[in-house]
Design a protein around this motif. Sequence first.
Motif, PDB file in Angstrom:
ATOM      1  N   MET A 193     -57.547  -7.254 -29.198  1.00  0.00           N
ATOM      2  CA  MET A 193     -56.791  -7.211 -27.746  1.00  0.00           C
ATOM      3  C   MET A 193     -57.101  -6.068 -26.865  1.00  0.00           C
ATOM      4  O   MET A 193     -56.914  -4.814 -27.329  1.00  0.00           O
ATOM      5  CB  MET A 193     -55.363  -7.740 -27.983  1.00  0.00           C
ATOM      6  N   ASN A 194     -57.574  -6.134 -25.474  1.00  0.00           N
ATOM      7  CA  ASN A 194     -57.609  -5.121 -24.878  1.00  0.00           C
ATOM      8  C   ASN A 194     -56.381  -4.511 -24.149  1.00  0.00           C
ATOM      9  O   ASN A 194     -55.284  -5.058 -24.344  1.00  0.00           O
ATOM     10  CB  ASN A 194     -58.870  -5.214 -23.875  1.00  0.00           C
ATOM     11  N   THR A 195     -56.762  -3.315 -23.779  1.00  0.00           N
ATOM     12  CA  THR A 195     -55.525  -2.504 -23.321  1.00  0.00           C
ATOM     13  C   THR A 195     -54.637  -3.453 -22.220  1.00  0.00           C
ATOM     14  O   THR A 195     -53.714  -3.419 -22.222  1.00  0.00           O
ATOM     15  CB  THR A 195     -55.913  -1.371 -22.551  1.00  0.00           C
ATOM     16  N   GLU A 196     -55.432  -4.043 -21.074  1.00  0.00           N
ATOM     17  CA  GLU A 196     -54.713  -4.652 -20.186  1.00  0.00           C
ATOM     18  C   GLU A 196     -53.885  -5.962 -20.832  1.00  0.00           C
ATOM     19  O   GLU A 196     -52.543  -6.002 -20.305  1.00  0.00           O
ATOM     20  CB  GLU A 196     -55.829  -5.230 -19.116  1.00  0.00           C
ATOM     21  N   LYS A 197     -54.491  -6.519 -21.561  1.00  0.00           N
ATOM     22  CA  LYS A 197     -53.805  -7.667 -22.368  1.00  0.00           C
ATOM     23  C   LYS A 197     -52.657  -7.169 -22.902  1.00  0.00           C
ATOM     24  O   LYS A 197     -51.466  -7.817 -23.123  1.00  0.00           O
ATOM     25  CB  LYS A 197     -54.588  -8.660 -23.019  1.00  0.00           C
ATOM     26  N   ILE A 198     -52.856  -6.045 -23.701  1.00  0.00           N
ATOM     27  CA  ILE A 198     -51.476  -5.631 -24.455  1.00  0.00           C
ATOM     28  C   ILE A 198     -50.391  -5.179 -23.632  1.00  0.00           C
ATOM     29  O   ILE A 198     -49.134  -5.628 -23.915  1.00  0.00           O
ATOM     30  CB  ILE A 198     -51.908  -4.368 -25.481  1.00  0.00           C
ATOM     31  N   ILE A 199     -50.669  -4.397 -22.748  1.00  0.00           N
ATOM     32  CA  ILE A 199     -49.712  -4.298 -21.580  1.00  0.00           C
ATOM     33  C   ILE A 199     -48.885  -5.244 -21.086  1.00  0.00           C
ATOM     34  O   ILE A 199     -47.815  -5.550 -21.039  1.00  0.00           O
ATOM     35  CB  ILE A 199     -50.318  -3.338 -20.517  1.00  0.00           C
ATOM     36  N   GLU A 200     -49.769  -6.401 -20.849  1.00  0.00           N
ATOM     37  CA  GLU A 200     -49.394  -7.673 -19.969  1.00  0.00           C
ATOM     38  C   GLU A 200     -48.218  -8.256 -21.025  1.00  0.00           C
ATOM     39  O   GLU A 200     -47.429  -8.737 -20.372  1.00  0.00           O
ATOM     40  CB  GLU A 200     -50.418  -8.405 -19.352  1.00  0.00           C
ATOM     41  N   HIS A 201     -48.983  -8.497 -22.180  1.00  0.00           N
ATOM     42  CA  HIS A 201     -47.994  -9.298 -23.159  1.00  0.00           C
ATOM     43  C   HIS A 201     -46.653  -8.508 -23.234  1.00  0.00           C
ATOM     44  O   HIS A 201     -45.672  -9.208 -23.387  1.00  0.00           O
ATOM     45  CB  HIS A 201     -48.904  -9.174 -24.377  1.00  0.00           C
ATOM     46  N   THR A 202     -46.691  -6.990 -23.444  1.00  0.00           N
ATOM     47  CA  THR A 202     -45.562  -6.320 -23.545  1.00  0.00           C
ATOM     48  C   THR A 202     -44.532  -6.350 -22.605  1.00  0.00           C
ATOM     49  O   THR A 202     -43.299  -6.718 -22.645  1.00  0.00           O
ATOM     50  CB  THR A 202     -45.883  -4.954 -23.896  1.00  0.00           C
ATOM     51  N   PHE A 203     -44.880  -6.526 -21.211  1.00  0.00           N
ATOM     52  CA  PHE A 203     -44.382  -6.644 -20.110  1.00  0.00           C
ATOM     53  C   PHE A 203     -43.535  -7.834 -19.971  1.00  0.00           C
ATOM     54  O   PHE A 203     -42.380  -7.767 -19.681  1.00  0.00           O
ATOM     55  CB  PHE A 203     -45.165  -6.052 -18.762  1.00  0.00           C
ATOM     56  N   GLN A 204     -44.151  -8.888 -20.431  1.00  0.00           N
ATOM     57  CA  GLN A 204     -43.969 -10.132 -20.272  1.00  0.00           C
ATOM     58  C   GLN A 204     -42.492 -10.340 -21.463  1.00  0.00           C
ATOM     59  O   GLN A 204     -41.421 -10.834 -20.953  1.00  0.00           O
ATOM     60  CB  GLN A 204     -44.761 -11.220 -20.694  1.00  0.00           C
ATOM     61  N   ASN A 205     -42.672  -9.613 -22.396  1.00  0.00           N
ATOM     62  CA  ASN A 205     -41.461  -9.649 -23.367  1.00  0.00           C
ATOM     63  C   ASN A 205     -40.473  -8.683 -23.272  1.00  0.00           C
ATOM     64  O   ASN A 205     -39.127  -8.701 -23.467  1.00  0.00           O
ATOM     65  CB  ASN A 205     -42.012  -9.855 -24.842  1.00  0.00           C
ATOM     66  N   VAL A 206     -40.685  -7.523 -22.816  1.00  0.00           N
ATOM     67  CA  VAL A 206     -39.864  -6.305 -22.879  1.00  0.00           C
ATOM     68  C   VAL A 206     -39.151  -6.085 -21.555  1.00  0.00           C
ATOM     69  O   VAL A 206     -37.840  -6.106 -21.535  1.00  0.00           O
ATOM     70  CB  VAL A 206     -40.730  -5.172 -23.198  1.00  0.00           C
ATOM     71  N   ILE A 207     -39.630  -6.413 -20.343  1.00  0.00           N
ATOM     72  CA  ILE A 207     -39.078  -6.038 -19.345  1.00  0.00           C
ATOM     73  C   ILE A 207     -37.821  -7.022 -18.903  1.00  0.00           C
ATOM     74  O   ILE A 207     -36.891  -6.227 -18.575  1.00  0.00           O
ATOM     75  CB  ILE A 207     -40.237  -6.227 -17.969  1.00  0.00           C
ATOM     76  N   PRO A 208     -37.967  -8.161 -19.263  1.00  0.00           N
ATOM     77  CA  PRO A 208     -36.468  -8.803 -18.890  1.00  0.00           C
ATOM     78  C   PRO A 208     -35.484  -8.406 -19.664  1.00  0.00           C
ATOM     79  O   PRO A 208     -34.346  -8.287 -19.321  1.00  0.00           O
ATOM     80  CB  PRO A 208     -36.903 -10.317 -19.369  1.00  0.00           C
ATOM     81  N   LEU A 209     -35.857  -7.928 -21.057  1.00  0.00           N
ATOM     82  CA  LEU A 209     -34.567  -7.401 -21.963  1.00  0.00           C
ATOM     83  C   LEU A 209     -34.249  -6.005 -21.492  1.00  0.00           C
ATOM     84  O   LEU A 209     -33.045  -5.671 -21.853  1.00  0.00           O
ATOM     85  CB  LEU A 209     -35.377  -7.080 -23.518  1.00  0.00           C
ATOM     86  N   LEU A 210     -35.040  -5.209 -20.900  1.00  0.00           N
ATOM     87  CA  LEU A 210     -34.593  -4.224 -20.178  1.00  0.00           C
ATOM     88  C   LEU A 210     -33.857  -4.173 -18.754  1.00  0.00           C
ATOM     89  O   LEU A 210     -33.528  -3.201 -18.353  1.00  0.00           O
ATOM     90  CB  LEU A 210     -35.835  -3.184 -20.008  1.00  0.00           C
ATOM     91  N   GLN A 211     -33.988  -5.405 -18.324  1.00  0.00           N
ATOM     92  CA  GLN A 211     -33.162  -5.563 -16.965  1.00  0.00           C
ATOM     93  C   GLN A 211     -33.983  -4.562 -15.993  1.00  0.00           C
ATOM     94  O   GLN A 211     -33.112  -4.079 -15.078  1.00  0.00           O
ATOM     95  CB  GLN A 211     -31.856  -5.363 -17.099  1.00  0.00           C
ATOM     96  N   SER A 212     -35.141  -4.494 -15.955  1.00  0.00           N
ATOM     97  CA  SER A 212     -36.076  -3.569 -15.142  1.00  0.00           C
ATOM     98  C   SER A 212     -37.278  -4.231 -14.486  1.00  0.00           C
ATOM     99  O   SER A 212     -37.553  -5.525 -14.955  1.00  0.00           O
ATOM    100  CB  SER A 212     -36.289  -2.201 -16.094  1.00  0.00           C
ATOM    101  N   GLU A 213     -37.740  -3.468 -13.768  1.00  0.00           N
ATOM    102  CA  GLU A 213     -39.199  -3.910 -13.290  1.00  0.00           C
ATOM    103  C   GLU A 213     -40.017  -3.148 -13.905  1.00  0.00           C
ATOM    104  O   GLU A 213     -40.076  -1.685 -13.855  1.00  0.00           O
ATOM    105  CB  GLU A 213     -39.357  -3.802 -11.683  1.00  0.00           C
ATOM    106  N   GLY A 214     -41.431  -3.485 -13.917  1.00  0.00           N
ATOM    107  CA  GLY A 214     -42.544  -2.575 -14.615  1.00  0.00           C
ATOM    108  C   GLY A 214     -43.864  -2.581 -13.847  1.00  0.00           C
ATOM    109  O   GLY A 214     -44.389  -3.869 -13.377  1.00  0.00           O
TER     110      GLY A 214
END
Length: 328
Positions: free
Chosen positions: A1-22
């Motif tokens: 999995m390339n860098t872009e896909k890892i970041i996008e996948h991470t943002f999709q799961n983490v950002i809502p839990l952080l109650q933030s924007e990324g």
Amino acid sequence: MNTEKIIEHTFQNVIPLLQSEGKWEPHAQRELDAYITLRFPEGEIHFDAEVKQEVRENILRTIQDLNRAYPNFLLVAYRIYPKYRQLLQEMGINYLEANGNAFIRKNGKLILIDKFPPIKEQREETNRAFTKTGLRVFFQLLVDGKNLNTNQRELAEQAGVALGNIPLVLKGLKAAGLLVNKNKFGYQWTNKEEAIGQWINGYRTSLKATLFQGKYRLPKDRDWKEVYLPTEKTRWGGEPGADLLTNYLRPERFILFTDLKKNDFIKGTRLMPDPNGEIEVYETFWEIGNEKEGCAPPLLVYADLIINGDKRSLDTAKLIHENYLTEL
């Protein structure tokens, strides 16, 4: 999995839990992957990020170095197993994991989400370079660059494997993106550091346990340096090997490699078997040559320190890397 896909996948799961924007963009520095900004109600936090598919012992030193070099460092990883999450927290290294876990201590803010299991690995076709046999060949290629251009029969003899394994291992290393053809008869590494890291991970997971011969104890009041090494292929690895190479680490855990059978080993070293003994004995799997007397090859010593994973081992591993591995 390339860098872009890892970041996008991470943002999709983490950002809502952080109650933030990324948001993110590629990093200008070659050694890093991305600029990441997390926007909270009280303000933004900017990070210099490194992105990894998976966190293992072999990359911890690199992550430590980046964390020291960049005050706003952040690790983004697709998979971090629990023991490495704990270690990263102890080291004070901020991270986001693709499954939703996160550790951020920055600008007076502390965020810890540590409840999701790592994303399961998908089974892939076995790469012969990372089997028990393949890792022996892989090691010979790493410790002696001349082997990248030697004939396959000679390489097989050095690694102690059947000749038919050699083309399969070379094919596997090429498939992994670690090796390319230099000319009609030779090869070269695409990234030697990456190759070393992948060998260490394979050694840890697939090879090391198969070499284990048993535990032995030191006689009372006897220093480990007084142990007689009866053959040229009986050598100290791990922490004692590191002490021989650097004179920096006082050993607490002992590894000894040997080519001897059990009875001959006991007779030659006068060490006695003990399931609670301090010394772990492993089978020698490399050709002897160009090594410090009584010590296993620096790459193998380095590997066991990385596998230990504690601070004192990682600090010593860095010295060995600087003094011995840059020449490989």
